[in-house]
Design a protein around this motif. Structure first.
Motif, short mmCIF file in Angstrom:
data_model
loop_
_atom_site.label_atom_id
_atom_site.label_comp_id
_atom_site.label_asym_id
_atom_site.label_seq_id
_atom_site.Cartn_x
_atom_site.Cartn_y
_atom_site.Cartn_z
N ASP A 10 0.67 -1.19 0.08
CA ASP A 10 -0.17 0.09 -0.24
C ASP A 10 0.99 1.29 -0.20
OD1 ASP A 10 -1.67 1.89 0.41
OD2 ASP A 10 -2.69 1.33 2.11
N SER A 16 -4.28 2.84 -5.44
CA SER A 16 -4.38 1.49 -5.61
C SER A 16 -3.67 0.79 -6.53
CB SER A 16 -5.86 1.22 -6.03
OG SER A 16 -5.99 1.78 -7.13
N GLU A 17 -2.91 1.35 -7.32
CA GLU A 17 -1.84 0.82 -8.26
C GLU A 17 -0.68 1.85 -8.51
OE1 GLU A 17 -4.25 0.74 -11.52
OE2 GLU A 17 -4.13 2.89 -12.10
N GLU A 19 2.80 2.51 -11.37
CA GLU A 19 3.56 2.16 -12.74
C GLU A 19 4.93 1.84 -12.46
OE1 GLU A 19 4.93 4.44 -16.69
OE2 GLU A 19 3.46 5.41 -15.45
N THR A 42 3.36 6.57 -8.52
CA THR A 42 1.94 6.83 -8.36
C THR A 42 1.44 7.91 -8.74
OG1 THR A 42 2.23 7.74 -6.47
CG2 THR A 42 2.85 5.27 -6.16
N VAL A 67 1.77 -1.05 -15.13
CA VAL A 67 0.87 -0.67 -14.43
C VAL A 67 0.52 -1.79 -13.12
CG1 VAL A 67 -0.89 0.39 -13.15
CG2 VAL A 67 -0.10 1.36 -15.15
N ARG A 68 0.99 -1.92 -12.00
CA ARG A 68 0.69 -3.18 -11.25
C ARG A 68 -0.18 -2.69 -10.16
NH1 ARG A 68 1.59 -7.89 -12.75
NH2 ARG A 68 2.06 -8.69 -10.63
N PRO A 69 -1.13 -3.46 -9.92
CA PRO A 69 -2.13 -3.11 -8.61
C PRO A 69 -1.43 -3.40 -7.38
CG PRO A 69 -2.88 -5.32 -9.70
CD PRO A 69 -1.64 -4.66 -10.55
N VAL A 70 -1.95 -2.76 -6.38
CA VAL A 70 -1.57 -3.19 -5.09
C VAL A 70 -1.99 -4.59 -4.54
CG1 VAL A 70 -1.51 -2.40 -2.44
CG2 VAL A 70 -1.35 -0.67 -4.33
N GLN A 72 -0.46 -7.42 -5.75
CA GLN A 72 -0.07 -8.34 -6.69
C GLN A 72 1.45 -8.40 -6.66
OE1 GLN A 72 -2.21 -10.14 -8.61
NE2 GLN A 72 -3.66 -9.25 -7.16
N THR A 267 -1.25 7.94 -17.59
CA THR A 267 -0.89 6.93 -16.43
C THR A 267 -0.02 7.90 -15.44
OG1 THR A 267 1.33 6.66 -17.34
CG2 THR A 267 -0.41 5.02 -18.00
#
Length: 489
Positions: A10, A16-17, A19, A42, A67-70, A72, A267
Motif C-alpha cells: 500500500d 491502488s496501483e 507504474e 503513483t 501498471v501493477r495493482p497493490v 499483486q 498513467t
C-alpha cells in the motif's frame, strides 16, 4: 531454496496501483534486506520500493511502463535455507532474522530494519537458468546497495551511485550511467536510446540536457528522413502530382506516408491530474474575479528586506504567500472545503498552503503545513526547498495532499491572467500574473509602474461575492501598500 513473493505494498491513502518506472535489479541478482529493487510512480510521486527479503531474484513481475495493482506480486526472491557451518564453501548461511526480512515496508524510506550486525549472505552459484515472469531473462547487472551496504565495485573513477544506475545491456558493452528516473522517462518519451548518449555529468552520468540534445539531433535526422521519403514518393509514385493536391487525396496520402500520430497514455501522475481536474470542474460551481495591482512598492519592499538580510533572501512568492495568509485570517471562509456527502462546509483551523509547481512529470501542488505559523523568512526557505524537491521528484506522497488553499504563480510562464481550476477539495485559489511595466495613474499623474493581475477563483458554495471580493481587494491593497501587511501581521 525457499521462494517468496514480495507484493506491491500500500503506497498511501487512496492509491491502488503504481507504474513501474525502473527496475533496480535483474533476474539472477542477489538482493539484501531493505535494498531498493524498483522505482514506481503513483498518482502522487515517484518512490523507491525496498524489498524485505534477502536472496536471489528469480522473477520480476511486470515490465517498465506497466501498471501493477497493490497486493499483486512485484518480485520473487529465492531465499537460501540455513545450513550447518561445516557444509562446503559456497553454501549460503542466513541468520533467522535475515530470512524473516524486516516486515515493515515504508515506501521511500527503507523498511525500517535496524540490524547492523547482519552478515552478508554467501550464495551458492546458480545451477539453472532463473524463470522470469512477464519478461525475457536479462543479464545479471550490478546490485544496487542499500544505505550502509557495499555494492559491487563500480570501477576506476566511477561513483557508486552512477554504477547503480547502469542500464541493462549486452555483457561487456559500455553502458550509459543514468541515476534520475526523470531522465529515463524523458528518454523514453523522446525516443532516445540511452546507450547512444554520452553523459556530461560527474563520472559520465547522463543528465536531462544530454537527453534533450540527443532528442534534438534525432528529431532533425528523423525529419530529414521523412522529407526524403515523402520527396521520393512524390517523384516515383506520383510523378505528375499537380499543385492543387486537395483534388487528389490519394496522392496527398502517399506523399505523407510514414507520419504517425503521437500516442501518450494517461498513467501515473498525469492520469491523477486529469481525473482530479475533471471532477473539480464537474462538482464545483466556480467563479473567477480579478483586479490589476501596482506592485512597485512590493518590489521595493522585497529589495529592502534582502539588502538588510542578505543571508536570508525573500522571494516575491514568499511575500505573496504572506499576503494570502493575512487575507485568510480576515476571510476564513475561503480556507475551507465542502463535504458533499454530509452536506456541510468545513473551515480548516490551520492554513496548509499549496504551491502550484510545474515539473517534468506534470503540475503538482506541494503543501506547506501550518504555513500561518511561519515567519516570512521561514516561508521563503520552505518555499524554495519544497518547490526544488517537487521538481526533482523527491517529495513523499504525504507532502502532495491535504492543502486548504492554493497560490498559483502563472506569471512565470509570461502570461497576465488565467481562470484556473480549483484544486479539489479546496475551495479557492489565488493566481498571480507576470509583473510588467504599464502606464498607471499616480496622484493624478500618468506614470510607468510595475503592474500585475491578481485573480481569485472560488467555490460559490462556501461564500458569496462580498467575501471573495473583500479577500481579493485586501490582497491587492497589501501588494500596493506593504505597510498594510505589516500592520496586520
Amino acid at each position: 531454496m525457499t521462494e517468496r513473493d514480495f507484493l506491491l505494498p500500500d503506497l498511501g491513502e487512496g492509491l491502488s496501483e503504481a507504474e513501474i518506472v525502473r527496475w533496480r535489479v535483474a533476474v539472477g541478482d542477489t538482493v539484501t534486506v531493505d535494498q531498493t529493487v524498483v522505482e514506481v510512480e503513483t498518482a502522487k510521486a515517484v518512490v523507491d520500493v525496498p524489498c524485505p527479503y534477502a536472496g536471489r531474484v528469480v522473477a520480476l513481475h511486470g515490465a517498465e511502463g506497466e501498471v501493477r495493482p497493490v497486493g499483486q506480486p512485484l518480485i520473487t526472491v529465492a531465499e537460501p535455507v540455513a545450513v550447518d557451518a561445516t557444509e562446503p564453501t559456497g553454501h549460503a548461511v542466513y541468520r533467522e532474522e535475515e530470512r524473516a526480512g524486516s516486515g515493515n515496508v515504508l515506501i521511500g524510506y527503507g523498511t525500517g530494519h535496524g540490524g547492523s550486525r547482519r552478515r552478508r549472505p554467501r550464495l551458492a552459484p546458480a545451477t539453472h537458468a532463473p524463470v522470469v515472469s512477464g519478461a525475457p531473462a536479462a543479464s545479471p547487472s550490478l546490485t544496487a546497495a542499500s544505505p550502509g551496504r557495499a555494492a559491487t565495485p563500480p570501477g576506476p573513477g566511477l561513483p557508486p551511485a552512477a554504477a547503480a544506475g547502469r542500464e541493462p545491456g549486452r555483457p561487456g558493452a559500455a553502458q550509459p550511467l543514468v541515476i534520475s528516473p526523470i531522465v529515463r522517462r524523458l528518454a523514453r518519451e523522446r525516443g532516445v536510446d540511452l546507450a547512444t548518449v554520452r553523459g556530461s555529468g560527474p563520472g559520465g552520468v547522463v543528465r536531462r540536457a544530454d537527453v534533450e540534445a540527443a532528442a534534438d539531433v534525432t528529431g532533425a535526422a528523423g525529419q530529414n528522413a521523412v522529407a526524403g521519403v515523402s520527396g521520393a514518393a512524390r517523384l516515383t509514385a506520383v510523378p505528375d502530382l499537380p499543385a492543387a493536391s486537395a483534388e487528389h487525396p490519394a496522392q496527398l496520402a502517399a506523399a505523407t506516408a510514414g507520419i504517425q500520430d503521437l500516442v501518450i497514455p494517461l498513467t501515473g501522475i498525469r492520469r491523477a491530474i486529469a481525473d482530479k481536474l475533471s471532477r473539480s470542474r464537474r462538482e464545483i460551481p466556480e467563479v473567477t474575479i480579478w483586479v490589476d495591482a501596482d506592485a512597485t512598492a512590493l518590489l521595493e519592499t522585497r529589495a529592502a528586506i534582502n539588502t538588510a538580510r542578505p543571508d536570508q533572501p525573500v522571494s516575491i512568492l514568499a511575500l505573496l504567500a504572506r499576503i494570502c495568509l493575512s487575507g485568510l485570517r480576515r476571510y476564513p471562509q475561503l480556507n475551507a472545503r465542502v463535504d458533499t456527502e454530509a452536506q456541510r462546509i468545513i473551515q480548516s483551523a490551520g492554513v496548509h498552503l499549496g504551491i502550484a509547481a510545474q515539473t517534468d512529470r506534470g503540475l503538482v501542488v506541494p503543501v506547506l503545513r501550518d504555513a500561518d505559523r511561519l515567519t516570512t523568512a521561514e516561508l521563503a526557505a520552505e518555499l524554495a526547498a519544497t518547490t526544488a524537491a517537487a521538481r526533482a521528484g523527491d517529495l513523499p506522497p504525504t507532502r502532495l495532499t491535504g492543502g486548504t488553499f492554493t497560490l498559483n504563480n502563472y506569471g512565470v510562464f509570461g502570461v497576465d491572467g488565467s481562470t484556473p481550476i480549483i484544486n479539489l477539495p479546496e475551495a479557492a485559489l489565488l493566481g498571480v500574473g507576470r509583473i510588467v511595466d504599464k502606464p498607471w495613474v499616480v496622484d493624478g499623474q500618468l506614470a510607468v509602474r510595475k503592474v500585475t493581475q491578481l485573480s481569485l477563483t472560488f467555490d460559490h458554495r462556501v461564500c458569496d461575492g462580498g467575501v471573495a471580493g473583500g479577500f481579493l481587494r485586501h490582497v491587492a491593497d497589501c501588494v500596493e501598500q506593504p505597510a498594510l501587511l505589516i500592520a496586520n501581521v
